[in-house]
Design an enzyme around this catalytic site. Sequence first.
Site, PDB file in Angstrom:
ATOM      1  CE  LYS A 142      -4.027   1.688   2.375  1.00 57.22           C
ATOM      2  NZ  LYS A 142      -4.888   1.657   3.694  1.00 57.22           N
ATOM      3  CB  SER A 150      -8.202   3.506   2.829  1.00 56.17           C
ATOM      4  OG  SER A 150      -7.245   2.791   3.719  1.00 56.17           O
ATOM      5  CB  SER A 180      -8.471   0.695   5.551  1.00 53.92           C
ATOM      6  OG  SER A 180      -9.196   2.055   5.750  1.00 53.92           O
TER       7      SER A 180
END
Lengths: 477, 97
Positions: free
Chosen positions: A80, A155, A179
Amino acid sequence: MTKPNEMTVSEAARALRARDISVQELWDACVLASHERNQELNAFLEIFEADKAAVAAAQKRIDTEGETAPLLAGIPLAIKDNILIEGKVASAASKMLENYRATYDATVVKKLKEAGALFLGRTNMDEFAMGSSTEHSAYGTTKNPRDTRRVPGGSSGGSAAAVAAHLALAALGSDTGGSIRQPAAHTGIVGLKPTYGSVSRSGLIAMGSSLDQVGPLAKTVEDARLIYEAIAGQDPLDATTIPPGLCPARPMKKPMRIGVPRHLIGEGVDPDIRAAFSATLDALADAGHTLTDIELPMSHHALAAYYVIMPAEVSTNLARLDGIRYGLAQRGDTLLDDYLLSRTSGFGEETRRRILLGTFVLSSGYIDAYYRKADAARAVLRKEYADAFDKVDAIVFPTTPSPAFAFGEKSDPLAMYLEDIFTVTANLTGMPALSVPMGFVERDGASLPVGMHITAPHGAEDTLFSLGAEVEKERRA
Amino acid sequence: MATVEEVKKLAMLARIAIAEEDVLKFTNEFDAILAYVGQLETLDLSDSTTDAKPPLRNSMRIDGDPHAPGVYTETLAAQFPDREDDALSVKQIVQHD
């Protein structure tokens, strides 16, 4: 033979050891698939060039160490964009950090490098990890590989899409209110939010410091466990990490006592998700586990408490981004203009909204009504969970009330926030939680995956892996 | 309920500018969110027994084993938007006139 990029981490580790494939072949298969699909999916913000030395070193370890080589040696992972890899851009999908190059490795990245893992690229996300759809990225939305008309969740949507589309074998994400688990549920993979303090956050771009954890998104529970074990551990660079043995040991029980808070799973949850959840519960009961009804009344207010505590921490953490030391720097007439111009053009709308909300709930006159009240509610929630765990070994509910939604469907901020209604509890209590696929529901001709959410007491990740593997097995049976 | 003036003031405190045409939209969204989190005000937590905080101790690292001076200087300085050699340069904030 399964295509190398379609393997799980454990399958690929076995294939590498058996000389069925080489590290280079595995890398090439993932990079090829990533280049083929990324234009459509936008899972990656950047696909890295091969680190030839790392590929060769991983192959050498497998050749020389054989069975004792780490299982992650030579495994291509997606990371990420809020986790630092030295020398690479880490933008948190924000214009603010578009040109920020990490000056050091996050501890989790350092540990993965030591285990011989390879990094395919950095994945798209909601800006600064704020959002539940990846629509808040400054670099375009990510599409759900299960149905490209829909969001992958967020997310960590880029990480989830990369794993679900078989671009990477597994990925790292971060989870502040769901997330990792929510995008895992929306893309049909496994996502783990570890116990608060079990995984170092050194080198994770901070969002809500009392809530954030780094964790894996993977194709199987076994893979999630492998990555979790590689990244967990106390770290002198993160004072919130916990030493081994701090959480009371809970011997693994079989069969387990599974707590079901039925009062939470009512009208707000789609009927076909309730049906998939009931069918999974029936299967667990058939396998010999005991189902117990439990009450967690403060859960009804958990999301409200979360949307006070999280923005308060966001507004504090993001205050460091001022255009002076690094990141976007816009220049005006005065120093104040420098701050205003840099922060206004650097942050997207949702980020600005949460900074303002945080500034509000912490301001004099409101801090008692909002922040302190939310903190007290959080303490009650934690106690309700702790009391429930005197009677049960794990607590289950659906990960999300609905499957993946269409782009633009939740343009109202509050509607988007409600996506996190089930997942925020584990961040507020600090307890570990896993989302594992429990079935599919039909929407507009598409078959969409849905997840079961399992919470365990602090430090009891093994309970999650054990029960998660059973849910996984039931679904495949 | 939040007013346009309050939102503007918060924005200034947070060092963010909101365009005039966006202020009303922001204020309305803000109101909806505050109405939702406002449910916390209805909770009576006065008799909750959870106020007892766990024993906390400060967690300080021993300041030993420093790295060699200057090894990170160039990497960090490369991120400075404005630099004079290894110094971070900022706007003058004290006027001499």
